[in-house]
Write a protein that holds these residues in place. Structure first.
Motif, PDB file in Angstrom:
ATOM      1  N   ARG A   1       0.826  -1.204   0.000  1.00  0.00           N
ATOM      2  CA  ARG A   1       0.000   0.000   0.000  1.00  0.00           C
ATOM      3  C   ARG A   1       0.863   1.258   0.000  1.00  0.00           C
ATOM      4  O   ARG A   1       0.542   2.244  -0.678  1.00  0.00           O
ATOM      5  CB  ARG A   1      -0.933  -0.011   1.214  1.00  0.00           C
ATOM      6  CG  ARG A   1      -1.907   1.175   1.253  1.00  0.00           C
ATOM      7  CD  ARG A   1      -2.906   1.061   2.383  1.00  0.00           C
ATOM      8  NE  ARG A   1      -3.925   0.051   2.079  1.00  0.00           N
ATOM      9  CZ  ARG A   1      -3.993  -1.156   2.642  1.00  0.00           C
ATOM     10  NH1 ARG A   1      -3.095  -1.513   3.558  1.00  0.00           N
ATOM     11  NH2 ARG A   1      -4.937  -2.006   2.312  1.00  0.00           N
ATOM     12  N   GLU A   2       1.945   1.248   0.734  1.00  0.00           N
ATOM     13  CA  GLU A   2       2.828   2.416   0.767  1.00  0.00           C
ATOM     14  C   GLU A   2       3.514   2.618  -0.581  1.00  0.00           C
ATOM     15  O   GLU A   2       3.692   3.768  -1.031  1.00  0.00           O
ATOM     16  CB  GLU A   2       3.859   2.253   1.883  1.00  0.00           C
ATOM     17  CG  GLU A   2       3.252   2.405   3.273  1.00  0.00           C
ATOM     18  CD  GLU A   2       4.206   2.017   4.387  1.00  0.00           C
ATOM     19  OE1 GLU A   2       4.223   2.714   5.414  1.00  0.00           O
ATOM     20  OE2 GLU A   2       4.937   1.008   4.223  1.00  0.00           O
ATOM     21  N   LEU A   3       3.913   1.552  -1.238  1.00  0.00           N
ATOM     22  CA  LEU A   3       4.490   1.688  -2.578  1.00  0.00           C
ATOM     23  C   LEU A   3       3.446   2.237  -3.541  1.00  0.00           C
ATOM     24  O   LEU A   3       3.746   3.112  -4.371  1.00  0.00           O
ATOM     25  CB  LEU A   3       5.015   0.335  -3.075  1.00  0.00           C
ATOM     26  CG  LEU A   3       5.517   0.320  -4.525  1.00  0.00           C
ATOM     27  CD1 LEU A   3       6.672   1.317  -4.725  1.00  0.00           C
ATOM     28  CD2 LEU A   3       5.965  -1.088  -4.923  1.00  0.00           C
ATOM     29  N   LEU A   4       2.208   1.749  -3.452  1.00  0.00           N
ATOM     30  CA  LEU A   4       1.142   2.235  -4.328  1.00  0.00           C
ATOM     31  C   LEU A   4       0.906   3.726  -4.119  1.00  0.00           C
ATOM     32  O   LEU A   4       0.759   4.488  -5.093  1.00  0.00           O
ATOM     33  CB  LEU A   4      -0.146   1.443  -4.065  1.00  0.00           C
ATOM     34  CG  LEU A   4      -1.392   1.889  -4.834  1.00  0.00           C
ATOM     35  CD1 LEU A   4      -1.175   1.801  -6.344  1.00  0.00           C
ATOM     36  CD2 LEU A   4      -2.610   1.057  -4.417  1.00  0.00           C
ATOM     37  N   ASP A   5       0.874   4.168  -2.871  1.00  0.00           N
ATOM     38  CA  ASP A   5       0.664   5.587  -2.580  1.00  0.00           C
ATOM     39  C   ASP A   5       1.757   6.440  -3.222  1.00  0.00           C
ATOM     40  O   ASP A   5       1.474   7.475  -3.848  1.00  0.00           O
ATOM     41  CB  ASP A   5       0.641   5.804  -1.066  1.00  0.00           C
ATOM     42  CG  ASP A   5       0.581   7.275  -0.702  1.00  0.00           C
ATOM     43  OD1 ASP A   5      -0.477   7.901  -0.905  1.00  0.00           O
ATOM     44  OD2 ASP A   5       1.610   7.815  -0.228  1.00  0.00           O
ATOM     45  N   ARG A   6       3.005   6.025  -3.078  1.00  0.00           N
ATOM     46  CA  ARG A   6       4.104   6.811  -3.653  1.00  0.00           C
ATOM     47  C   ARG A   6       4.078   6.785  -5.172  1.00  0.00           C
ATOM     48  O   ARG A   6       4.347   7.807  -5.824  1.00  0.00           O
ATOM     49  CB  ARG A   6       5.439   6.298  -3.110  1.00  0.00           C
ATOM     50  CG  ARG A   6       5.657   6.687  -1.649  1.00  0.00           C
ATOM     51  CD  ARG A   6       6.793   5.909  -1.024  1.00  0.00           C
ATOM     52  NE  ARG A   6       7.119   6.371   0.322  1.00  0.00           N
ATOM     53  CZ  ARG A   6       6.466   6.034   1.421  1.00  0.00           C
ATOM     54  NH1 ARG A   6       5.413   5.205   1.332  1.00  0.00           N
ATOM     55  NH2 ARG A   6       6.827   6.502   2.601  1.00  0.00           N
ATOM     56  N   ALA A   7       3.775   5.626  -5.758  1.00  0.00           N
ATOM     57  CA  ALA A   7       3.698   5.548  -7.217  1.00  0.00           C
ATOM     58  C   ALA A   7       2.571   6.421  -7.753  1.00  0.00           C
ATOM     59  O   ALA A   7       2.723   7.079  -8.793  1.00  0.00           O
ATOM     60  CB  ALA A   7       3.506   4.096  -7.644  1.00  0.00           C
ATOM     61  N   ASP A   8       1.433   6.443  -7.063  1.00  0.00           N
ATOM     62  CA  ASP A   8       0.324   7.309  -7.472  1.00  0.00           C
ATOM     63  C   ASP A   8       0.748   8.773  -7.446  1.00  0.00           C
ATOM     64  O   ASP A   8       0.464   9.549  -8.372  1.00  0.00           O
ATOM     65  CB  ASP A   8      -0.870   7.113  -6.537  1.00  0.00           C
ATOM     66  CG  ASP A   8      -1.703   5.886  -6.877  1.00  0.00           C
ATOM     67  OD1 ASP A   8      -1.512   5.330  -7.981  1.00  0.00           O
ATOM     68  OD2 ASP A   8      -2.542   5.486  -6.051  1.00  0.00           O
ATOM     69  N   ARG A   9       1.418   9.181  -6.371  1.00  0.00           N
ATOM     70  CA  ARG A   9       1.855  10.574  -6.252  1.00  0.00           C
ATOM     71  C   ARG A   9       2.833  10.933  -7.374  1.00  0.00           C
ATOM     72  O   ARG A   9       2.774  12.032  -7.952  1.00  0.00           O
ATOM     73  CB  ARG A   9       2.492  10.807  -4.887  1.00  0.00           C
ATOM     74  CG  ARG A   9       1.497  10.729  -3.713  1.00  0.00           C
ATOM     75  CD  ARG A   9       2.226  10.798  -2.378  1.00  0.00           C
ATOM     76  NE  ARG A   9       1.315  10.640  -1.252  1.00  0.00           N
ATOM     77  CZ  ARG A   9       0.677  11.631  -0.639  1.00  0.00           C
ATOM     78  NH1 ARG A   9       0.863  12.880  -1.053  1.00  0.00           N
ATOM     79  NH2 ARG A   9      -0.131  11.394   0.387  1.00  0.00           N
ATOM     80  N   ILE A  10       3.750  10.019  -7.679  1.00  0.00           N
ATOM     81  CA  ILE A  10       4.730  10.279  -8.739  1.00  0.00           C
ATOM     82  C   ILE A  10       4.046  10.371 -10.091  1.00  0.00           C
ATOM     83  O   ILE A  10       4.390  11.220 -10.929  1.00  0.00           O
ATOM     84  CB  ILE A  10       5.828   9.206  -8.720  1.00  0.00           C
ATOM     85  CG1 ILE A  10       6.678   9.356  -7.451  1.00  0.00           C
ATOM     86  CG2 ILE A  10       6.706   9.287  -9.968  1.00  0.00           C
ATOM     87  CD1 ILE A  10       7.600   8.180  -7.188  1.00  0.00           C
ATOM     88  N   ALA A  11       3.056   9.518 -10.329  1.00  0.00           N
ATOM     89  CA  ALA A  11       2.309   9.595 -11.591  1.00  0.00           C
ATOM     90  C   ALA A  11       1.614  10.947 -11.723  1.00  0.00           C
ATOM     91  O   ALA A  11       1.575  11.548 -12.808  1.00  0.00           O
ATOM     92  CB  ALA A  11       1.296   8.449 -11.663  1.00  0.00           C
ATOM     93  N   HIS A  12       1.053  11.451 -10.608  1.00  0.00           N
ATOM     94  CA  HIS A  12       0.436  12.782 -10.636  1.00  0.00           C
ATOM     95  C   HIS A  12       1.472  13.858 -10.948  1.00  0.00           C
ATOM     96  O   HIS A  12       1.212  14.788 -11.728  1.00  0.00           O
ATOM     97  CB  HIS A  12      -0.224  13.078  -9.287  1.00  0.00           C
ATOM     98  CG  HIS A  12      -1.596  12.504  -9.115  1.00  0.00           C
ATOM     99  ND1 HIS A  12      -2.656  12.849  -9.925  1.00  0.00           N
ATOM    100  CD2 HIS A  12      -2.082  11.595  -8.221  1.00  0.00           C
ATOM    101  CE1 HIS A  12      -3.741  12.198  -9.533  1.00  0.00           C
ATOM    102  NE2 HIS A  12      -3.424  11.420  -8.509  1.00  0.00           N
ATOM    103  N   VAL A  13       2.654  13.769 -10.318  1.00  0.00           N
ATOM    104  CA  VAL A  13       3.701  14.753 -10.583  1.00  0.00           C
ATOM    105  C   VAL A  13       4.087  14.725 -12.062  1.00  0.00           C
ATOM    106  O   VAL A  13       4.233  15.778 -12.708  1.00  0.00           O
ATOM    107  CB  VAL A  13       4.931  14.490  -9.692  1.00  0.00           C
ATOM    108  CG1 VAL A  13       6.107  15.383 -10.109  1.00  0.00           C
ATOM    109  CG2 VAL A  13       4.594  14.711  -8.226  1.00  0.00           C
ATOM    110  N   LEU A  14       4.249  13.530 -12.606  1.00  0.00           N
ATOM    111  CA  LEU A  14       4.638  13.407 -14.011  1.00  0.00           C
ATOM    112  C   LEU A  14       3.626  14.077 -14.929  1.00  0.00           C
ATOM    113  O   LEU A  14       3.997  14.813 -15.852  1.00  0.00           O
ATOM    114  CB  LEU A  14       4.793  11.931 -14.386  1.00  0.00           C
ATOM    115  CG  LEU A  14       6.052  11.213 -13.890  1.00  0.00           C
ATOM    116  CD1 LEU A  14       5.920   9.710 -14.062  1.00  0.00           C
ATOM    117  CD2 LEU A  14       7.285  11.721 -14.632  1.00  0.00           C
ATOM    118  N   THR A  15       2.354  13.812 -14.700  1.00  0.00           N
ATOM    119  CA  THR A  15       1.333  14.309 -15.628  1.00  0.00           C
ATOM    120  C   THR A  15       0.911  15.745 -15.317  1.00  0.00           C
ATOM    121  O   THR A  15       0.808  16.573 -16.223  1.00  0.00           O
ATOM    122  CB  THR A  15       0.104  13.379 -15.613  1.00  0.00           C
ATOM    123  OG1 THR A  15      -0.364  13.217 -14.268  1.00  0.00           O
ATOM    124  CG2 THR A  15       0.448  12.024 -16.171  1.00  0.00           C
ATOM    125  N   SER A  16       0.683  16.061 -14.044  1.00  0.00           N
ATOM    126  CA  SER A  16       0.169  17.386 -13.688  1.00  0.00           C
ATOM    127  C   SER A  16       1.253  18.452 -13.640  1.00  0.00           C
ATOM    128  O   SER A  16       1.026  19.604 -14.040  1.00  0.00           O
ATOM    129  CB  SER A  16      -0.547  17.329 -12.333  1.00  0.00           C
ATOM    130  OG  SER A  16      -1.628  16.433 -12.367  1.00  0.00           O
TER     131      SER A  16
END
Length: 545
Positions: A68-83
């Protein structure tokens, strides 16, 4: 299949279909839907479908992350990449860091956003990075702040790389503050199963590096062939190893395979044998991935390793000498799992488990693949006859915009560049790289065979064998030898090694020249670079009284 890539560079750079190999999806587990994102299958489903959210996923010194912690960080990084960084699906993202949990989070962030990961070896310099940026046309980069300087220098020469963020560092390009601004789950891009998600660059070559293109379905295919049929890991296993994640051997062994079964992996930024042993001991690792050279170095700690929970050891990256297999088994009681893979096919396609391993043999074809040994005309040779290894399966070679594709793929097969023979029982035996054959006085001599013989001598710690030009013989067999501590560098030692080889394999194969060296040239993954052996500085012989 409808691609999700708005940036179509990768799809446009694929080899023509007639230049690609035939793909095999015979196993029921290899039936993939048209739309597939490997991050969904490996990470999101681990939490939301399999219920592994609270299970440990990644470990490192001072760090433990759950799925779950890896998923949270990957989600945040995906947002940074796109947004924040303006990434659109199909953009290439260069990743630069030593093995660590944040590198894995970045890799999954790229997958989620529909980008294409270009993971690089951490010791590459600016010129080498510039070549990778130029070939891949990388537009974005994520990496460790400690390695930022070389990447910034490379970016000045290759303006396609316009957006960079760094973790474990400060300043305007710091990744963690940008991640903190995004706390919503990320909706993964609905990529096609044949959208490229990974560019793996070949290592250890003499010319311009080749970028191998891998699809989302390829990432899952390698998880469903070799691991369940040969490795057979469980959710309780703790994986550890030395290969960088930029090396597909490392990506599979330290990220994809453990996550496919809900296991955990240990990521170390320093992986010399002492640190590797400490990692096995401190984290209770049960499955080890490393190269034959590391196994030879770890043999001295065999007694200590017997007291640890280590239960499976995988060797790949270069041919496993029979002597190394025996040394490891005698020291630890563990039979090595050998395997041959290729960056072009992503991971292992010939291997054998502990119960069916044979000294000197790599193994049998992994379920999902087919392999043959053929002559120069492409005709299958009889058992026991050395020929060219060719393979096909669910993965295969696709070089990015590279004419060398037509040399690797012929008649629907991947020609790996390895010389092998197949025995009556279906085991494949490594002979040499086809470009490592030394033709001396009309004889074809496999350098790795001579190396395997020398390694059986008590005086030899490491060795490499290569052909050097000779007016009389065309090429001369020469050995570069790292001696064990206390062995004298004398003419008598040279003669002893030469006589040993003559006594154990055909005498015409013995090294007519021997040089003693302090170390051998190797890639970041530990693979011996034979073409660089002639550049090694020989240590002077010692005088005898």
């Amino acid at each position: 299949m409808p691609s999700a890539h708005l940036d179509t560079f990768a799809r446009d750079a694929l080899p023509p279909r007639e230049w690609q190999p035939e793909y095999l999806f015979d196993l029921p587990s290899l039936q993939f839907p048209p739309q597939l994102n490997c991050a969904t299958a490996l990470l999101d489903d681990a939490v939301h479908v399999h219920g592994w959210g609270d299970c440990v996923c990644l470990r490192a010194p001072g760090v433990t992350w759950s799925y779950r912690e890896l998923l949270d960080r990957a989600d945040r990084i995906a947002h940074v990449l796109t947004s924040d960084m303006g990434l659109v699906p199909g953009n290439r993202v260069l990743l630069r860091a030593a093995n660590c949990p944040m590198l894995v989070a970045c890799w999954f962030g790229v997958m989620k956003a529909g980008g294409i990961a270009v993971t690089t070896m951490p010791m590459l310099r600016a010129g080498e990075l510039a070549t990778i940026i130029r070939i891949s046309r990388a537009t974005h980069a994520l990496g460790d702040g400690a390695l930022a300087e070389e990447l910034r220098e490379a970016a000045t020469a290759e303006p396609t790389l316009r957006q960079m963020r760094f973790f474990h560092g400060g300043g305007a390009e710091a990744l963690e503050p940008a991640m903190a601004a995004h706390d919503l789950p990320y909706v993964n891009v609905d990529t096609a199963s044949d959208d490229t998600c990974l560019l793996g660059f070949t290592s250890g070559t003499t010319g311009v590096p080749k970028a191998t293109m891998h699809f989302h379905r390829d990432v899952l295919a390698v998880c469903r062939c070799w691991p369940p049929h040969v490795l057979r890991p469980t959710a309780d296993d703790v994986f550890i190893g030395s290969p960088p994640l930029a090396f597909t051997f490392g990506l599979g062994g330290l990220v994809l395979f453990p996550m496919a079964v809900g296991a955990s992996a240990v990521l170390l930024d320093k992986v010399a044998p002492p640190q590797l042993y400490e990692g096995i001991r401190d984290f209770g690792a049960t499955i080890l991935f490393t190269a034959p050279t590391s196994y030879r170095a770890l043999v001295a700690l065999g007694h200590d390793l017997r007291a640890l929970p280590l239960r499976k050891c995988v060797s790949a990256g270069e041919a496993l000498p029979a002597a190394t297999r025996t040394l490891w088994r005698d020291a630890t009681g563990i039979e090595l799992i050998d395997g041959i893979g290729a960056t072009e096919l992503l991971h292992i396609f010939i291997s054998a488990d502990e119960a069916s391993a044979r000294p000197g043999a790599t193994g049998k074809v992994v379920p999902g693949y087919r392999a043959e040994v053929v002559d120069d005309e492409g005709l299958v040779v009889p058992p026991g006859v050395v020929g060219k290894l060719r393979v096909k399966g669910p993965t295969g070679c696709r070089y990015l915009n590279d004419e060398r594709q037509r040399a690797y793929v012929r008649d629907g097969w991947n020609y790996t560049g390895d010389a092998y023979f197949r025995d009556e029982d279906g085991y494949f035996h490594y002979h040499a790289r086809t470009d490592d054959l030394i033709i001396s006085s009309g004889y074809n001599i496999a350098g790795p065979e001579v190396e395997a013989c020398l390694l059986q001598h008590d005086a030899v710690a490491e060795c490499g064998v290569y052909g050097v030009p000779d007016d009389e013989r065309g090429n001369l067999v020469k050995a570069w030898v790292v001696l064990r501590p206390g062995v004298p560098r004398t003419a008598a030692t040279v003669r002893a090694l030469q006589e040993f080889v003559k006594a154990h394999i055909a005498p015409y194969k013995y090294p007519r020249a021997v040089a003693f060296v302090a170390q051998l040239p190797r890639t970041a993954t530990g693979k011996l670079q034979r073409f660089r052996l002639p550049q090694c500085e020989a240590l002077p012989l010692e005088e005898t009284s």
